[in-house]
Design a protein around this motif. Sequence first.
Motif, short mmCIF file in Angstrom:
data_model
loop_
_atom_site.label_atom_id
_atom_site.label_comp_id
_atom_site.label_asym_id
_atom_site.label_seq_id
_atom_site.Cartn_x
_atom_site.Cartn_y
_atom_site.Cartn_z
N GLY A 1 33.79 -62.22 -51.03
CA GLY A 1 33.05 -62.61 -52.22
C GLY A 1 33.45 -63.95 -52.80
N ARG A 2 34.36 -64.65 -52.15
CA ARG A 2 34.83 -65.97 -52.59
C ARG A 2 35.59 -65.87 -53.92
N GLY A 3 36.30 -66.97 -54.24
CA GLY A 3 37.04 -67.03 -55.49
C GLY A 3 38.19 -66.05 -55.55
N CYS A 4 38.82 -65.77 -54.40
CA CYS A 4 39.93 -64.83 -54.38
C CYS A 4 40.95 -65.25 -53.32
N LEU A 5 42.05 -64.50 -53.26
CA LEU A 5 43.14 -64.78 -52.32
C LEU A 5 43.29 -63.62 -51.37
N ARG B 1 46.13 -69.31 -60.65
CA ARG B 1 46.01 -70.51 -61.47
C ARG B 1 45.06 -71.52 -60.80
N ILE B 2 45.17 -71.66 -59.49
CA ILE B 2 44.30 -72.60 -58.77
C ILE B 2 42.85 -72.15 -58.84
N ILE B 3 42.63 -70.85 -58.65
CA ILE B 3 41.26 -70.31 -58.68
C ILE B 3 40.60 -70.56 -60.03
N GLU B 4 41.35 -70.36 -61.10
CA GLU B 4 40.80 -70.59 -62.44
C GLU B 4 40.48 -72.07 -62.66
N GLN B 5 41.36 -72.96 -62.18
CA GLN B 5 41.11 -74.39 -62.33
C GLN B 5 39.88 -74.82 -61.53
N LEU B 6 39.71 -74.25 -60.33
CA LEU B 6 38.55 -74.61 -59.52
C LEU B 6 37.25 -74.15 -60.17
N LYS B 7 37.27 -73.01 -60.85
CA LYS B 7 36.06 -72.48 -61.48
C LYS B 7 35.70 -73.20 -62.77
N GLU C 1 42.75 -57.97 -38.34
CA GLU C 1 42.63 -56.68 -39.02
C GLU C 1 43.81 -56.41 -39.95
N ASN C 2 44.90 -57.21 -39.83
CA ASN C 2 46.05 -57.03 -40.71
C ASN C 2 45.92 -57.83 -41.99
N VAL C 3 44.81 -58.58 -42.13
CA VAL C 3 44.61 -59.34 -43.36
C VAL C 3 44.50 -58.37 -44.52
N GLU C 4 45.32 -58.60 -45.54
CA GLU C 4 45.38 -57.67 -46.66
C GLU C 4 44.32 -58.01 -47.70
N ASP C 5 43.71 -57.01 -48.23
CA ASP C 5 42.72 -57.18 -49.28
C ASP C 5 43.44 -57.17 -50.62
N GLU C 6 44.18 -58.27 -50.89
CA GLU C 6 45.00 -58.33 -52.09
C GLU C 6 44.52 -59.48 -52.95
N PRO C 7 43.96 -59.23 -54.12
CA PRO C 7 43.46 -60.30 -54.97
C PRO C 7 44.60 -61.08 -55.60
N ALA C 8 44.27 -62.28 -56.09
CA ALA C 8 45.27 -63.07 -56.78
C ALA C 8 45.65 -62.40 -58.09
N THR C 9 46.85 -62.69 -58.55
CA THR C 9 47.33 -62.14 -59.81
C THR C 9 46.69 -62.88 -60.96
N SER C 10 46.97 -62.40 -62.14
CA SER C 10 46.34 -62.97 -63.35
C SER C 10 46.70 -64.42 -63.52
N PRO C 11 45.75 -65.25 -63.94
CA PRO C 11 46.03 -66.67 -64.12
C PRO C 11 46.97 -66.93 -65.27
N GLY C 12 47.26 -65.97 -66.09
CA GLY C 12 48.14 -66.22 -67.20
C GLY C 12 49.62 -66.12 -66.84
#
Length: 365
Positions: A339-343, A286-292, A351-362
């Motif tokens: 790539g920015r715009g993600c979580l 939700r935050i990512i969508e508001q920022l964009k 190296e333990n940082v997970e490549d997990e994108p944010a869930t749907s803004p809805g």
Amino acid sequence: MFLWLDERACILGVGRTLRKVLGVPEAQIVGAPFSRFFSVARRGGAVRMCPKELRSSCGAVDCDRQIGRCGRSLGAMTAEEMLHVTLRMRPQVSLRGALVSHAGPPIQGGAPTQAGGDMLLNFSFGIHLRELVAEFDLTEHDFSAADLAMEMLYLQEAKSLVLEELRALTGRLDQARKAAEDQALSDPLTKLANRRAMAQALARAVDHATNGLANFALLQVDLDHFKTINDTQGHAAGDFVLQLVARNLCESVRGGDLVARMGGDEFLVLLRGNPSRAEIGTLAARIIEQLKAPKWYRGQECLVSGSLGAVSSRDYENLEIEALQNDVDRATYAAKTAGRGCLRFGSGPVENVEDEPATSPGAAR
């Protein structure tokens, strides 16, 4: 405030002010026994009984042996420095006074050897002067010229004025102190909590989590392309964007969460209540969508996005504030490099940082 009594403790005369206090005509007072209007009491209202010296030689029938029922019992009080009485019609009113015997034999052991002569009682209101003067609507003319009651009232009034001013001053100082504390803990531009306020809140959260009371999560928001806005459109546009982002963050989080501006274009959110990764992902989306979303300042579009990093206290065996901050920084950096715009989530080494994108803004808030 005087009362004139005969040797039987019947009232022979009463002062104008005391008559006003009793609230009955003088004709109903003169000739009546002292005990009709007054009862002798200790401090606290306990009824006083006649001394043993009087009770042993008293021949009165159906007498309750209370001091003041007869002249001899009341005369036994002349040896005391102060006499305390209450009004029978108004037990909440207490008077204090001095009892003087006009005639009669000397006092032995606190009691007269036989019935004495007339007695004079001179009363005052004591410490309840102000309240009783107001209750009985008394004025300066109700006191003798030698009575210090008016001076006491003036002193009490002056004291009240001073106390009122002190209370007002204390209130102003409290407001100034609170304003100074709020200013010291808030960011002047966005009105969010500042770095110091977040440090205090984070220390409390770590303490609670360490003691098994409640877990929490940290969400870091770092604006992308913000420097370009400052460089091309000016700092006023940059300030506008920061204020808008601050408002969006506050509208996105829950009531118990804390949003702070850590400096520049970096924000930190303390998520209380042990949120799950799915809940953090929903919030981040939700935050990512508001920022964009487009932001316009004086007809010019300001384009920014957000890179977000998150850590959860439940992922740590030994919670340390420095480790939390380092890990959330690494997770945010991982989001930028992805790539920015993600979580990105992170706890422990980079190296333990997970490549997990944010869930749907809805998703639900």
